[in-house]
Enzyme design. Structure first.
Site, PDB file in Angstrom:
ATOM      1  N   LYS A 142       0.847  -1.218   0.000  1.00 46.82           N
ATOM      2  CA  LYS A 142       0.000   0.000   0.000  1.00 46.82           C
ATOM      3  C   LYS A 142       0.875   1.258   0.000  1.00 46.82           C
ATOM      4  CE  LYS A 142      -1.899  -1.026   3.948  1.00 46.82           C
ATOM      5  NZ  LYS A 142      -1.163  -2.276   4.264  1.00 46.82           N
ATOM      6  N   ARG A 169       9.234   3.844  13.127  1.00 41.29           N
ATOM      7  CA  ARG A 169      10.311   3.053  12.540  1.00 41.29           C
ATOM      8  C   ARG A 169      11.471   4.006  12.198  1.00 41.29           C
ATOM      9  NH1 ARG A 169       6.119   0.396   8.425  1.00 41.29           N
ATOM     10  NH2 ARG A 169       5.163  -1.117   9.817  1.00 41.29           N
ATOM     11  N   ARG A 262      11.308  -6.458   4.104  1.00 36.45           N
ATOM     12  CA  ARG A 262      11.235  -5.038   4.510  1.00 36.45           C
ATOM     13  C   ARG A 262      12.073  -4.799   5.759  1.00 36.45           C
ATOM     14  NH1 ARG A 262       5.416  -2.255   5.470  1.00 36.45           N
ATOM     15  NH2 ARG A 262       5.584  -3.284   7.493  1.00 36.45           N
ATOM     16  N   ARG A 273       1.162  -9.962  12.184  1.00 41.71           N
ATOM     17  CA  ARG A 273       0.652  -9.371  10.951  1.00 41.71           C
ATOM     18  C   ARG A 273       0.207 -10.446   9.958  1.00 41.71           C
ATOM     19  NH1 ARG A 273       2.551  -3.636  10.373  1.00 41.71           N
ATOM     20  NH2 ARG A 273       2.813  -3.130  12.561  1.00 41.71           N
TER      21      ARG A 273
HETATM   22  N1  LIG Z   1      -8.087   2.184  10.985  1.00 39.94           N
HETATM   23  C1  LIG Z   1      -6.923   2.725  10.698  1.00 39.94           C
HETATM   24  N2  LIG Z   1      -5.921   1.982  10.264  1.00 39.94           N
HETATM   25  C2  LIG Z   1      -4.741   2.569   9.976  1.00 39.94           C
HETATM   26  C3  LIG Z   1      -4.539   3.956  10.106  1.00 39.94           C
HETATM   27  N3  LIG Z   1      -3.291   4.254   9.732  1.00 39.94           N
HETATM   28  C4  LIG Z   1      -2.730   3.082   9.372  1.00 39.94           C
HETATM   29  N4  LIG Z   1      -3.591   2.066   9.515  1.00 39.94           N
HETATM   30  C5  LIG Z   1      -3.403   0.660   9.214  1.00 39.94           C
HETATM   31  O1  LIG Z   1      -2.674   0.066  10.237  1.00 39.94           O
HETATM   32  C6  LIG Z   1      -1.991  -1.037   9.710  1.00 39.94           C
HETATM   33  C7  LIG Z   1      -0.577  -1.010  10.204  1.00 39.94           C
HETATM   34  O2  LIG Z   1       0.100   0.088   9.657  1.00 39.94           O
HETATM   35  P1  LIG Z   1       1.650   0.269   9.908  1.00 39.94           P
HETATM   36  O3  LIG Z   1       1.927   0.188  11.355  1.00 39.94           O
HETATM   37  O4  LIG Z   1       2.088   1.499   9.208  1.00 39.94           O
HETATM   38  O5  LIG Z   1       2.283  -1.023   9.272  1.00 39.94           O
HETATM   39  P2  LIG Z   1       2.377  -1.536   7.750  1.00 39.94           P
HETATM   40  O6  LIG Z   1       1.012  -1.608   7.188  1.00 39.94           O
HETATM   41  O7  LIG Z   1       2.972  -2.860   7.928  1.00 39.94           O
HETATM   42  O8  LIG Z   1       3.249  -0.596   7.015  1.00 39.94           O
HETATM   43  C8  LIG Z   1      -2.132  -0.937   8.195  1.00 39.94           C
HETATM   44  O9  LIG Z   1      -3.137  -1.864   7.795  1.00 39.94           O
HETATM   45  C9  LIG Z   1      -2.597   0.437   7.950  1.00 39.94           C
HETATM   46  O10 LIG Z   1      -3.412   0.525   6.798  1.00 39.94           O
HETATM   47  C10 LIG Z   1      -5.644   4.732  10.562  1.00 39.94           C
HETATM   48  O11 LIG Z   1      -5.603   5.949  10.700  1.00 39.94           O
HETATM   49  N5  LIG Z   1      -6.785   4.076  10.854  1.00 39.94           N
HETATM   50  N1  LIG Z   2       4.675  -5.828  -6.189  1.00 36.94           N
HETATM   51  C1  LIG Z   2       5.694  -5.929  -5.339  1.00 36.94           C
HETATM   52  N2  LIG Z   2       6.610  -6.876  -5.525  1.00 36.94           N
HETATM   53  C2  LIG Z   2       7.655  -7.031  -4.677  1.00 36.94           C
HETATM   54  N3  LIG Z   2       7.851  -6.267  -3.590  1.00 36.94           N
HETATM   55  C3  LIG Z   2       6.939  -5.316  -3.339  1.00 36.94           C
HETATM   56  C4  LIG Z   2       5.826  -5.097  -4.188  1.00 36.94           C
HETATM   57  N4  LIG Z   2       5.113  -4.088  -3.666  1.00 36.94           N
HETATM   58  C5  LIG Z   2       5.755  -3.687  -2.580  1.00 36.94           C
HETATM   59  N5  LIG Z   2       6.840  -4.401  -2.348  1.00 36.94           N
HETATM   60  C6  LIG Z   2       7.779  -4.327  -1.237  1.00 36.94           C
HETATM   61  O1  LIG Z   2       7.128  -4.958  -0.130  1.00 36.94           O
HETATM   62  C7  LIG Z   2       7.438  -4.307   1.084  1.00 36.94           C
HETATM   63  C8  LIG Z   2       6.137  -3.879   1.777  1.00 36.94           C
HETATM   64  O2  LIG Z   2       5.553  -2.821   1.049  1.00 36.94           O
HETATM   65  P1  LIG Z   2       4.840  -1.633   1.789  1.00 36.94           P
HETATM   66  O3  LIG Z   2       4.527  -0.626   0.745  1.00 36.94           O
HETATM   67  O4  LIG Z   2       5.661  -1.188   2.940  1.00 36.94           O
HETATM   68  O5  LIG Z   2       3.533  -2.378   2.316  1.00 36.94           O
HETATM   69  P2  LIG Z   2       2.333  -1.871   3.237  1.00 36.94           P
HETATM   70  O6  LIG Z   2       2.378  -0.375   3.222  1.00 36.94           O
HETATM   71  O7  LIG Z   2       1.130  -2.428   2.595  1.00 36.94           O
HETATM   72  O8  LIG Z   2       2.606  -2.444   4.576  1.00 36.94           O
HETATM   73  C9  LIG Z   2       8.342  -3.150   0.738  1.00 36.94           C
HETATM   74  O9  LIG Z   2       9.671  -3.513   1.000  1.00 36.94           O
HETATM   75  C10 LIG Z   2       8.099  -2.933  -0.748  1.00 36.94           C
HETATM   76  O10 LIG Z   2       9.243  -2.423  -1.371  1.00 36.94           O
END
Ligand SMILES: Nc1nc2c(ncn2[C@@H]2O[C@H](COP(=O)(O)OP(=O)(O)O)[C@@H](O)[C@H]2O)c(=O)[nH]1
Ligand SMILES: Nc1ncnc2c1ncn2[C@@H]1O[C@H](COP(=O)(O)OP(=O)(O)O)[C@@H](O)[C@H]1O
Length: 449
Positions: A142, A169, A262, A273
């Site tokens: 995302k 992070r 990552r 997760r």
């Molecule tokens: N409900 C809700 N979810 C959030 C918000 N911000 C981030 N998230 C979600 O929380 C989850 C964890 O986010 P994060 O800690 O950044 O970890 P990552 O998704 O592994 O990069 C993800 O599914 C995000 O989409 C928010 O404001 N509200």
């Molecule tokens: N289509 C893809 N193929 C391989 N690696 C990907 C792809 N999309 C994202 N990544 C890698 O996967 C990891 C997680 O992506 P990230 O954008 O941080 O995910 P999220 O925000 O959903 O947690 C990152 O290291 C990113 O560079």
């Protein structure tokens, strides 16, 4: 039932059943809608207060939303489900407010809270594009896709910076990636209604503040929310219209690989997760929350599909950023309600003075609630009422011809009757201007609809 307010209203009987404020000795107004009388004004710690009576009994409602800063007088106009408040002597971005008294949002909140509720919301000219809600399991990509979009179209998109109680992070910056906060503070702010949605995700609290969405929309950009499925569900149930996209991984194995590569989470966090991911994917695919599911297998392909979905294919030039338009209300003004959708704001100073050029026709036919706290969709036209061309036309009626007659007649009479006692001469001349089509080019065509 609360106590009677301490201020004294001069003339409650004249009230506002016709849609206008009563003139008061203080800066308060009393607006009567059915069996309710809303008293707006007073300085409540520097903000506008609201109290109301139901059948003569004072009631203290729960007041939602950020209160407007108090001002040197205001005018109220009754609309279908809300009261329009025109603040005098206020900044262009702070002069139009709404007190929602019977909107869908207020009715929902009344049911939820089991008591009388009103909600403040600030009036904003024009519409913001629907925010994008992007959800998907942790590690699906995302953040990567959102960064690509914002990098390619920096003037089109803005990111809604969420609040979270999780630790930052290494590369993450406070206020840019997240507002990193403490649980007790965030819980209090949620209670105070500052959040559009919030959820506990992977053991931490996350939430989107109303402000986070509105600063992006106010800047004329399309807001992107990266939130989990629970958050998406809450936004779906709210009054905020959005486009909902779910990003799916090609497989659980690939998701695990991305999460591990990552390298931002501990082993325990990664396992948590991955456990949650299964459930999120099921919900994402089946809940009916999402408008579109995109598979992020090959990153470039997925990004192209996302752009296509947003109407941004490779040849398209992004539409120019629409700058928010602000209304410069005359410092002191009177108000004439023409019909349910059109309101004329006249400069109070007399006659054919220069300031009269400031008259404004406000169109409230397309009001749309944004995130709680904003009402978008206001439109307006500045009416050059006493320009040479118009005064010439008014003096020479043969230069003007009426538009469709029944429309002209019915509205003219309604303008006259509504303006009784409130600057009738202004309103009448304004009506002339609004319902006579120019036969010469001297009249600004924006004055005609
Ligand atoms: N409900 C809700 N979810 C959030 C918000 N911000 C981030 N998230 C979600 O929380 C989850 C964890 O986010 P994060 O800690 O950044 O970890 P990552 O998704 O592994 O990069 C993800 O599914 C995000 O989409 C928010 O404001 N509200
Ligand atoms: N289509 C893809 N193929 C391989 N690696 C990907 C792809 N999309 C994202 N990544 C890698 O996967 C990891 C997680 O992506 P990230 O954008 O941080 O995910 P999220 O925000 O959903 O947690 C990152 O290291 C990113 O560079």
């Amino acid at each position: 039932m609360g106590e009677a307010p301490t201020f004294i209203l001069q003339d409650l009987k004249n009230g506002t059943a016709n849609g206008f404020e009563s003139k008061t000795e203080t800066l308060d107004t009393a607006t009567i809608i059915g069996d309710k009388k809303y008293v707006i004004g007073g300085a409540d710690g520097g903000t506008l207060s609201v109290k109301f009576q139901i059948l003569g009994e004072w009631v203290n409602p729960i007041v939602l939303g950020t209160k407007p800063i108090s001002c040197n007088g205001h005018t109220t106009v009754i609309l279908k489900d809300r009261i329009l408040i025109l603040k005098k002597n206020s900044k262009p971005d702070d002069c139009i407010w709404f007190l929602e008294v019977d909107t869908q949002y207020v009715r929902q909140q009344k049911k939820l809270l089991g008591t009388e509720v009103v909600a403040w919301s600030k009036g904003v000219v024009g519409n913001a594009e629907k925010p994008l809600v992007i959800s998907g399991p942790s590690g699906v990509g995302k953040g990567t896709l959102i960064s690509m979009l914002m990098k390619e179209f920096p003037s089109m998109f803005g990111f809604s910076v969420s609040h979270t109680t999780r630790a930052a992070r290494g590369m993450e910056k406070n206020g840019v990636h997240y507002h990193f906060t403490e649980k007790s503070i965030m819980e209090k702010e949620i209670e105070d209604g500052k959040f559009l949605e919030s959820a506990s995700v992977h053991g931490n609290l996350y939430g989107t503040s109303v402000e986070a969405v509105e600063v992006v929309s106010d800047a004329g950009k399309r807001c992107i929310l990266d939130i989990d499925v629970q958050g998406a569900r809450s936004v779906r149930a709210s009054s905020l219209e959005a486009k909902f996209i779910f990003i799916c991984p090609p497989s659980m194995e690939e998701l695990e690989k991305r999460l591990r590569d990552r390298g931002t989470e501990t082993e325990e966090q990664i396992l948590k997760r991955l456990r949650n991911a299964q459930n999120e994917i099921e919900q994402g695919k089946s809940s009916g929350i999402f408008d579109t599911i995109l598979y992020n297998d090959k990153l470039e392909e997925c990004y192209e599909n996302l752009k296509k979905l947003l109407g941004l294919n490779c040849c398209a030039t992004p539409p120019p950023k629409s700058a928010p338009r602000e209304i410069n209300l005359p410092l002191d003004h009177s108000v004439s309600k023409i019909d349910d959708n059109k309101i004329i704001i006249n400069c109070i100073s007399s006659g054919l003075e220069k300031e009269s050029k400031n008259s404004i026709m406000l169109d409230v036919s397309s009001l749309k609630r944004g995130a709680p706290g904003r009402t978008r969709g206001l439109d307006y036209q500045v009416i050059d009422m006493f320009s040479d061309g118009l005064s010439h036309q008014l003096a020479n009626p043969e230069l003007a011809e009426p538009t469709i007659q029944p429309f002209h007649n019915s509205h003219l009479s309604s303008a006259n009757s509504l303006c009784g006692g409130f600057y009738p001469s202004h309103a009448k001349e304004m009506a002339w201007q609004l319902w006579f089509k120019p036969t010469s080019t001297s009249l600004d065509p924006t004055c005609i609809w």
